[in-house]
Design an enzyme around this catalytic site. Sequence first.
Site, PDB file in Angstrom:
ATOM      1  N   GLY A  55       0.821  -1.204   0.000  1.00 60.07           N
ATOM      2  CA  GLY A  55       0.000   0.000   0.000  1.00 60.07           C
ATOM      3  C   GLY A  55       0.850   1.247   0.000  1.00 60.07           C
ATOM      4  O   GLY A  55       2.004   1.238  -0.425  1.00 60.07           O
ATOM      5  N   CYS A  56       0.292   2.325   0.494  1.00 61.95           N
ATOM      6  CA  CYS A  56       1.017   3.596   0.547  1.00 61.95           C
ATOM      7  C   CYS A  56       2.311   3.442   1.334  1.00 61.95           C
ATOM      8  O   CYS A  56       2.307   2.920   2.455  1.00 61.95           O
ATOM      9  CB  CYS A  56       0.128   4.649   1.201  1.00 61.95           C
ATOM     10  SG  CYS A  56       0.975   6.205   1.540  1.00 61.95           S
ATOM     11  N   PHE A  57       3.407   3.915   0.777  1.00 62.25           N
ATOM     12  CA  PHE A  57       4.687   3.728   1.460  1.00 62.25           C
ATOM     13  C   PHE A  57       4.826   4.569   2.724  1.00 62.25           C
ATOM     14  O   PHE A  57       5.673   4.293   3.569  1.00 62.25           O
ATOM     15  CB  PHE A  57       5.886   3.956   0.545  1.00 62.25           C
ATOM     16  CG  PHE A  57       5.815   5.108  -0.434  1.00 62.25           C
ATOM     17  CD1 PHE A  57       5.086   6.262  -0.185  1.00 62.25           C
ATOM     18  CD2 PHE A  57       6.522   5.038  -1.640  1.00 62.25           C
ATOM     19  CE1 PHE A  57       5.048   7.313  -1.088  1.00 62.25           C
ATOM     20  CE2 PHE A  57       6.504   6.083  -2.553  1.00 62.25           C
ATOM     21  CZ  PHE A  57       5.754   7.213  -2.282  1.00 62.25           C
TER      22      PHE A  57
END
Length: 230
Positions: A55-57
Amino acid sequence: MTIFRSRRMIAVFAIAAAAVAASCAFGEAAVVVPPPAFDATKAKGEPQIAVLAGGCFWGIEGVFEHVRGVQKVESGYAGGNKQTAHYDIVSGGDTGHAESVRIVFDPNELSYGEILQIFFSVAHDPTQLNKQGPDHGTQYRSDIFYVSDEQRDIATRYIAQLDAAKLYPQKIVTRVDSLKAFYPAEAYHQNFLEKNPTYPYIVYNDLPKIRNLKKVFPDIYREQSTTEVE
């Protein structure tokens, strides 16, 4: 600023308006998994590298910045080529890249298997295919990029172990791919959680992960992040 044109920002406003509970359900209720049956032996040596995508880092980076034995965490892109390793392009979802983090860790303090245990327990939901919470697209896929045959074997055996244990309501979809290259993300993405703890996306999606890290792994959790230790 590029960041405010992304689909992620649209998701932020949608969450704030009507979908807070759904978007952070996994973060609030982590699936605690056992350690891998097959793991690397802790030993003194040079720092090692793990590259993960889930997902979003921002959130993955934020979690591992609070793990004992981790020396540095960097957000970036893996899975595609150098020419397309830019946020605006990666956000299109067709570059092969995944938003990833590069974790530098001390193998005497932290094993590769322990990193994966944290990854599968509190950092993301490995059963979501090409999405994570409010973010959708192949760039948000769950992926382990191995840098050695040993890492590949630990990862593949661990996924099989967890699937056999049926700890998740659905089958794990995490990919295991060879790391060809890692490209650091733009400067404004680095240490985003630590720099922006009140940012709506961080509050709703990522701070619950930090709380679960502290609760589930108290012996590994450290209050200071890697950015504060440096």
